[in-house]
Design a protein around this motif. Structure first.
Motif, PDB file in Angstrom:
ATOM      1  N   PHE A   1       5.417   1.004 -11.743  1.00 35.09           N
ATOM      2  CA  PHE A   1       5.713   0.345 -10.494  1.00 35.09           C
ATOM      3  C   PHE A   1       7.019  -0.492 -10.642  1.00 35.09           C
ATOM      4  O   PHE A   1       7.797  -0.240  -9.696  1.00 35.09           O
TER       5      PHE A   1
ATOM      6  N   PHE B   1       0.607   1.719 -15.275  1.00 32.25           N
ATOM      7  CA  PHE B   1       0.812   1.627 -13.801  1.00 32.25           C
ATOM      8  C   PHE B   1       1.924   0.520 -13.532  1.00 32.25           C
ATOM      9  O   PHE B   1       2.911   0.732 -12.853  1.00 32.25           O
TER      10      PHE B   1
ATOM     11  N   SER C   1      -7.492  -0.497 -10.587  1.00 32.93           N
ATOM     12  CA  SER C   1      -8.077  -1.450 -10.194  1.00 32.93           C
ATOM     13  C   SER C   1      -9.616  -1.660 -10.746  1.00 32.93           C
ATOM     14  O   SER C   1     -10.411  -1.837 -10.055  1.00 32.93           O
TER      15      SER C   1
ATOM     16  N   GLN D   1       0.720  -1.143  -0.137  1.00 30.90           N
ATOM     17  CA  GLN D   1      -0.042   0.137  -0.085  1.00 30.90           C
ATOM     18  C   GLN D   1       0.801   1.380  -0.050  1.00 30.90           C
ATOM     19  O   GLN D   1       0.651   2.449  -0.648  1.00 30.90           O
TER      20      GLN D   1
ATOM     21  N   PRO E   1       3.316  -4.981  -8.983  1.00 27.86           N
ATOM     22  CA  PRO E   1       2.437  -4.523  -7.998  1.00 27.86           C
ATOM     23  C   PRO E   1       1.413  -5.544  -7.790  1.00 27.86           C
ATOM     24  O   PRO E   1       0.926  -6.295  -8.772  1.00 27.86           O
TER      25      PRO E   1
ATOM     26  N   GLY F   1       2.338   1.699  -3.565  1.00 28.76           N
ATOM     27  CA  GLY F   1       1.439   2.288  -4.486  1.00 28.76           C
ATOM     28  C   GLY F   1       0.981   3.723  -4.146  1.00 28.76           C
ATOM     29  O   GLY F   1       1.026   4.700  -5.143  1.00 28.76           O
TER      30      GLY F   1
ATOM     31  N   ALA G   1      -1.168  -2.540  -3.593  1.00 25.55           N
ATOM     32  CA  ALA G   1      -0.719  -1.381  -4.428  1.00 25.55           C
ATOM     33  C   ALA G   1      -1.592  -0.551  -5.189  1.00 25.55           C
ATOM     34  O   ALA G   1      -1.567   0.360  -5.386  1.00 25.55           O
ATOM     35  N   ALA G   2      -2.457  -1.610  -6.022  1.00 22.95           N
ATOM     36  CA  ALA G   2      -2.979  -0.950  -7.093  1.00 22.95           C
ATOM     37  C   ALA G   2      -4.446  -0.395  -6.397  1.00 22.95           C
ATOM     38  O   ALA G   2      -4.313   1.065  -6.823  1.00 22.95           O
TER      39      ALA G   2
ATOM     40  N   TYR H   1      -2.973   3.101  -4.874  1.00 22.87           N
ATOM     41  CA  TYR H   1      -2.475   4.091  -6.062  1.00 22.87           C
ATOM     42  C   TYR H   1      -3.787   4.580  -6.417  1.00 22.87           C
ATOM     43  O   TYR H   1      -3.910   5.838  -6.582  1.00 22.87           O
TER      44      TYR H   1
END
Ligand code: 1QQ
Length: 377
Positions: A297, A293, A348, A53, A305, A56, A309-310, A313
């Motif tokens: 990343f 992304f 996401s 997290q 990721p 991201g 993380a996504a 982000y």
């Protein structure tokens, strides 16, 4: 423990609006600064969630502060909850009262949000969950938001796909009984199984922190299920998967959001192969935004990721858009902007909220194969 020294009489405002304490902010024309607090599971048994997290968020922060030059500068203040309710409450209190943040992102676990969300809600500070997938998160109050796809959407999607392709008729369930997320996931799995007319052959529980699951799994093996449904965080969940294979359980294994982290492969090793999971994010998705992304990343962190993380982000992009809409770092204005969010296109997936600010979105089903998750088809 609980301090009871603070016995201020409640304001007699008849349910009206208590003056929201506006953090330092400048409206009108120039650039304004917004301090955003982040509460993450940054140490302990689920630290890989918090690390993902943080990664991201920091990637998004760099991109956004560059793009928003002259308009908005965001600053992140990270607090480690250790995955504990008490830690999350303390972190939220500190961010609100000492750091005077305009909003909070996190905490990581649903259980932490159930404990700390009410604190932010009472203080009228928007709090935005990026990995809280349990039912009831938004019921905490109108300052509570999330972009995390609820397990009630993700799990049925995965179960339907698995049942269809693997001809599953009988399932056994195992879950962490002392974790709100895991309990909620179990309930969704069980309700989905019943709705689908699957036979439930057995159920077992363990506690977060446990390392030995042989007794439970031996018992479940004797019930001869076609699938084992596991609701757990990555550490215990991966050990369950590993042990199940060691004990000769050949059933399809299906898990919830807790498995959406590469630690699964580190802990379970090749035993992870075949594990089916629903996620709103897949780095394999052939989508321009997702691939940009993933590339950024990888360039920054030298790894792909995960879904944590996504969603982290995406959350900062949502904050940025909402703060720009508010025009100043004001908690009340920001809450109003967040509540209006519609058709936000993130990495996401597409996101909008229902009338209870629950995210509406789609899950993709993935399966573990040779150390990574690939589309289940
Ligand atoms: C929750 C979750 C966990 C898997 C987050 C790490 O989804 O607690 O709601």
């Amino acid at each position: 423990g609980c301090s009871s020294g603070n016995n201020a009489a409640p304001a007699a405002n008849g349910g009206g609006s208590a003056p929201a304490q506006a953090p330092a902010a400048e409206a009108g024309g120039g650039e304004f600064t917004a301090q955003i607090g982040v509460v993450g599971f940054l140490s302990g048994s689920g630290a890989a969630y918090g690390e993902a997290q943080k990664a991201g968020l920091e990637l998004a922060l760099g991109e956004l502060n560059e793009a928003n030059k002259g308009k908005l500068k965001m600053e992140l203040k990270f607090e480690d909850s250790g995955g504990e309710k008490e830690g999350a409450i303390n972190a939220v209190n500190k961010l609100i009262n000492q750091d005077n943040v305009v909003a909070i992102i996190g905490p990581t676990l649903s259980g932490e949000m159930f404990a700390a969300g009410p604190v932010a809600n009472e203080a009228e500070v928007p709090i935005f969950g990026i990995s809280n997938t349990s039912e009831g998160i938004n019921d905490i109050g109108e300052y509570v938001f999330r972009n995390s796809l609820p397990e009630s959407i993700a799990i049925p999607t995965a179960m339907k796909a698995a049942v269809e392709k693997k001809g599953i008729k009988k399932v056994a369930l195992i879950y962490a009984a002392n974790d709100d997320f895991s309990v909620n996931g179990y309930k969704v799995m069980k309700a989905t199984a019943e709705k689908m007319g699957l036979e439930i052959t057995g159920e077992a529980t363990f506690s977060n922190g446990d390392v030995d699951f042989s007794a439970q799994l031996t018992k479940l093996k004797q019930t001869n299920p076609d699938a084992l449904l596991v609701s757990a965080l990555y550490k215990e969940g991966s050990m369950v998967v590993k042990k199940a294979r060691e004990l000769g359980i050949t059933a399809t294994i299906l898990g919830g959001n807790g498995f959406n982290n590469p630690k699964v492969f580190e802990i379970a090793g090749p035993a992870a192969d075949g594990l089916i999971v629903a996620t709103p994010f897949s780095p394999e998705k052939q989508d321009e935004k997702v691939q940009a992304f993933v590339k950024a990343f990888e360039a920054k962190y030298n790894k792909k990721p995960d879904q944590f993380a996504a969603q982290a982000y995406d959350s900062l992009y949502i904050m940025s858009q909402s703060l720009l809409g508010a025009g100043k770092a004001d908690r009340e204005e920001l809450r109003g902007q967040l509540a209006q969010l519609k058709d936000f296109a993130g990495v996401s997936g597409k996101l909008s909220f229902d009338e209870k600010r629950n995210p509406i979105g789609d899950a993709v089903v993935v399966v573990a194969k040779d150390g990574k998750f690939v589309p289940f088809e």
